[in-house]
Design a protein around this motif. Structure first.
Motif, PDB file in Angstrom:
ATOM      1  N   VAL A 245      31.769  26.365  43.393  1.00  0.00           N
ATOM      2  CA  VAL A 245      30.984  27.508  43.854  1.00  0.00           C
ATOM      3  C   VAL A 245      31.560  28.771  43.234  1.00  0.00           C
ATOM      4  O   VAL A 245      32.764  29.013  43.289  1.00  0.00           O
ATOM      5  CB  VAL A 245      31.008  27.599  45.385  1.00  0.00           C
ATOM      6  N   VAL A 246      30.698  29.588  42.631  1.00  0.00           N
ATOM      7  CA  VAL A 246      31.151  30.801  41.957  1.00  0.00           C
ATOM      8  C   VAL A 246      30.832  32.021  42.803  1.00  0.00           C
ATOM      9  O   VAL A 246      30.446  31.907  43.959  1.00  0.00           O
ATOM     10  CB  VAL A 246      30.523  30.902  40.553  1.00  0.00           C
ATOM     11  N   THR A 497      43.098  32.060  41.591  1.00  0.00           N
ATOM     12  CA  THR A 497      42.644  31.141  40.549  1.00  0.00           C
ATOM     13  C   THR A 497      42.825  31.767  39.177  1.00  0.00           C
ATOM     14  O   THR A 497      41.920  32.420  38.649  1.00  0.00           O
ATOM     15  CB  THR A 497      41.161  30.778  40.782  1.00  0.00           C
ATOM     16  N   PRO A 498      43.986  31.590  38.555  1.00  0.00           N
ATOM     17  CA  PRO A 498      44.202  32.180  37.229  1.00  0.00           C
ATOM     18  C   PRO A 498      43.254  31.632  36.158  1.00  0.00           C
ATOM     19  O   PRO A 498      43.026  32.303  35.146  1.00  0.00           O
ATOM     20  CB  PRO A 498      45.654  31.796  36.907  1.00  0.00           C
ATOM     21  N   GLY A 499      42.696  30.447  36.373  1.00  0.00           N
ATOM     22  CA  GLY A 499      41.794  29.873  35.386  1.00  0.00           C
ATOM     23  C   GLY A 499      40.348  30.286  35.543  1.00  0.00           C
ATOM     24  O   GLY A 499      39.471  29.751  34.848  1.00  0.00           O
ATOM     25  N   ALA A 500      40.049  31.225  36.441  1.00  0.00           N
ATOM     26  CA  ALA A 500      38.670  31.654  36.676  1.00  0.00           C
ATOM     27  C   ALA A 500      38.051  32.233  35.408  1.00  0.00           C
ATOM     28  O   ALA A 500      38.732  32.869  34.591  1.00  0.00           O
ATOM     29  CB  ALA A 500      38.625  32.689  37.797  1.00  0.00           C
ATOM     30  N   ARG A 505      37.557  39.892  37.908  1.00  0.00           N
ATOM     31  CA  ARG A 505      37.066  39.781  39.277  1.00  0.00           C
ATOM     32  C   ARG A 505      38.050  39.002  40.140  1.00  0.00           C
ATOM     33  O   ARG A 505      38.263  39.337  41.310  1.00  0.00           O
ATOM     34  CB  ARG A 505      35.694  39.102  39.304  1.00  0.00           C
ATOM     35  N   GLU A 506      38.654  37.976  39.573  1.00  0.00           N
ATOM     36  CA  GLU A 506      39.626  37.193  40.332  1.00  0.00           C
ATOM     37  C   GLU A 506      40.821  38.055  40.730  1.00  0.00           C
ATOM     38  O   GLU A 506      41.339  37.937  41.842  1.00  0.00           O
ATOM     39  CB  GLU A 506      40.092  35.993  39.509  1.00  0.00           C
ATOM     40  N   ALA A 507      41.255  38.925  39.823  1.00  0.00           N
ATOM     41  CA  ALA A 507      42.353  39.832  40.147  1.00  0.00           C
ATOM     42  C   ALA A 507      41.956  40.784  41.282  1.00  0.00           C
ATOM     43  O   ALA A 507      42.753  41.063  42.192  1.00  0.00           O
ATOM     44  CB  ALA A 507      42.768  40.619  38.908  1.00  0.00           C
TER      45      ALA A 507
END
Length: 647
Positions: A245-246, A497-500, A505-507
């Protein structure tokens, strides 16, 4: 058409198309009801999708009629339109076939009559009536064959074959779907690939095979275990990879086209004659497969398909299972490691080593693994969530069991997917009462479903809101703002999730999680550190830096490295890891190479993060078990592991 589907399949490999639903959604074809309704409300879109697959090289086009039987349509108020939808779907695909200018065939797509989520299948007589009704409309619309796909019970698939044969003498392709339950490939009814073939071999299908649920690598194992059949041809149609899910709560699939194409060739080498894609695959995947097939002698079957196989992964060594009344064999390091870690000053904070408890087995097997991890130096046990669909010990129950039996901190991942706000609040209060006080909050992804790769589920609360709920309970306030009699004392963590795909946005999400109450962060599995460093820099810039645990696992072979790189979302496996694992292969020494690579990563990570979560397979493999992995990686963090892997 001068050549029938059966004649063509007997002469050469045929390439099927990919997912229709995935492509329809990506093209803006959204309906509030059933996806097959697009055949009557957006026929131009459906035709365009068929044309794209044909242009990509597909020989077989499947109608956009999956799950368009009466029991499935009536849930959307469409029961009276069964014939209309299926007739339209067949005619749309047939028109594209007729205009192709080359041989092509249309397969009428038929699913189980039982809607997903029902514990008991639709009554057999009613299911047969529903399939006959759907197939009659498909045949009238001009299909060349019928594909029965994504069946999770051999008996239901056998009954469906007979129902089709009551209506038409067109060829039938019968496909079951399997889940990988810790190395066992089984249907929802617990049947192996060989069991399914044995039930279907004399049923009159032109081909039997498998589709959906598994990605390209996992499906190859199924194909090998299904063939040779001694009669029908084999078919194989994997998903692109695992779903996740994104940001907008839509579903995406991991898996690139070239990886998919490599495995299509391996299906052919294993004996498959009809190959294609299922959920998440697109015309790009089909085109890559078509290019790959031109390099293979795909016009005649392999001489010895069973001999064409990769070296299997090392066989798991069963864990010793302690007797139920076994006494605790060692007391553990004691409680309070997480508390001391979080309260410690950054300059003097101890590097924390936690061990993940996962894999197959019941509470006693998990207890045995956990004890060995603690004996290797783990000061925290972390119970992660499972994506398994078969009955298994709940992660909550397992965390409580370990907490009660071993004198060590136990952390638990709590997911918000498919759980309402009030149910989550009750679960949190229950965990607190039972003594589980360290939580890692995340939204989670649904388990892979044998028919629908994922469901929409209940999205009342995401991981960020779950954190806020737990933080409020720590302040003595419930979800409605009312005061509790006693505040909870959870130590709260969150996933990063560093691999996003969207690392910026993940940061930002990582910063928001800290602001919502996360006292520490746990990464998803990492095999390189640059992307994690980017997230940590963003936390530093925002003044929200908290202790971070990097999840590190030892690869057990090249097959696992390839699977993670191409089929698992949000995991980045660089060439510097893949190449040594390729050289190591999948033999007995591969696990030692994987552990050495993990030790190198931890040695580098010790200057960047405040601890690691050691991940390992559920069962021991040669050269790798919980105690070995924890001991080796703890030594690496302390700078006393000097081994290096040739890159």
């Amino acid at each position: 058409m001068s050549e029938s589907f059966t004649e063509a399949l007997g002469r050469r490999v045929l390439l099927g198309d990919g997912a229709m639903g995935t492509l329809a959604r990506a093209s803006g074809g959204l309906v509030e009801g059933h996806g097959a309704e697009l055949c009557v409300i957006a026929p131009e879109l459906v035709s365009a999708l068929h044309e794209r697959y044909l242009a990509a090289g597909a020989d077989v086009l499947q109608t956009h009629t999956f799950a368009a039987s009466r029991p499935r349509l009536e849930r959307h108020g469409l029961a009276r339109r069964v014939r209309e939808i299926n007739l339209a779907g067949a005619r749309l695909a047939a028109a594209v076939r007729d205009a192709a200018g080359r041989p092509a065939w249309v397969a009428g797509s038929v699913s189980p009559a039982t809607p997903p989520g029902l514990a008991v299948p639709v009554e057999e007589a009613r299911a047969a009536i529903a399939i006959r009704e759907q197939v009659e409309a498909l045949v009238e619309g001009g299909v060349d064959l019928v594909v029965l796909e994504t069946f999770s019970r051999a008996a239901e698939l056998l009954a469906a074959i007979r129902a089709v044969q009551d209506v038409t003498d067109l060829p039938v392709v019968a496909q079951a779907t399997f889940v990988d339950e810790d190395g066992e490939l089984l249907t929802a009814a617990g049947e192996s690939p060989a069991d399914v073939v044995a039930r279907l071999v004399d049923a009159g299908a032109v081909a039997v095979g498998t589709n959906c649920t598994l990605g390209p690598q996992g499906l190859l194992d199924v194909v090998r275990r299904m063939g040779p059949t001694g009669g029908p041809f084999l078919s194989a149609q994997p998903n692109a990879g695992l779903p996740h899910v994104v940001a907008d709560r839509s579903v995406r699939f991991a898996g690139d086209a070239e990886h998919f194409a490599r495995y299509v060739l391996r299906y052919v080498e294993a004996g498959a004659r009809l190959v294609g894609g299922c959920c998440g695959t697109t015309p790009e995947h089909t085109a890559a497969a078509a290019r790959a097939l031109t390099t293979h002698d795909a016009w005649s079957p392999p001489a010895t398909p069973r001999d064409a196989r990769v070296v299997p992964a090392p066989r798991a060594v069963p864990d010793p299972t302690p007797a139920p009344d076994e006494e605790i064999d060692q007391p553990g390091p004691g409680r309070g490691a997480v508390e001391r870690w979080l309260r410690g000053r950054p300059a003097s904070r101890e590097f924390l080593v936690a061990a993940e408890v996962a894999g197959a087995g019941g509470p006693d097997e998990h207890l045995s693994r956990a004890r060995r991890a603690v004996s290797g130096g783990a000061s925290v046990l972390w119970v992660s969530r499972s994506r398994a669909r078969r009955a298994t010990t709940s992660t909550t129950g397992l965390a409580v069991h370990l907490h009660d039996r071993i004198d060590v901190d136990t952390a638990l991942t709590v997911t918000s997917w498919q759980t309402s706000l009030l149910a989550l609040q009750a679960d949190l209060l229950g965990l607190h009462a039972l003594g589980v006080r360290t939580l890692v909050c995340e939204t989670g992804n649904p388990p892979v479903h044998a028919e629908q790769a994922v469901g929409d589920g209940v999205w009342e609360v995401d991981g960020l809101e779950l954190l806020r709920l737990a933080a409020d309970l720590n302040r003595g306030v419930d979800a409605d703002g009312a005061e509790l009699g006693t505040a909870t004392v959870f130590r709260l963590g969150a996933r990063v999730t560093p691999g996003a795909d969207d690392l910026d946005r993940e940061a930002e999400r990582a910063v928001a999680k800290v602001e919502a109450g996360a006292e520490f962060l746990v990464s998803r599995p990492v095999f390189e550190l640059e992307r994690l460093r980017t997230v940590l820099d963003a936390l530093d810039a925002a003044g929200r830096r908290v202790p971070v645990l990097a999840s590190v696992g030892a690869l057990t072979g090249y097959a696992q490295a390839e699977h993670l790189r191409h089929e698992v979302p949000d995991v980045v496996v660089p060439d510097a890891v893949v190449e040594p694992m390729r050289r190591a292969g999948d033999g007995p020494d591969a696990a030692r190479t994987g552990l050495s690579l993990a030790a190198e990563l931890v040695a580098e990570a010790a200057a960047l993060v405040e601890g690691v979560v050691v991940r390992w397979p559920g069962s021991a493999v040669p050269g790798l078990d919980p105690a070995t992995a924890v001991t080796r990686l703890r030594a690496a963090a302390n700078g006393v592991d000097g081994s290096r892997v040739r890159r």
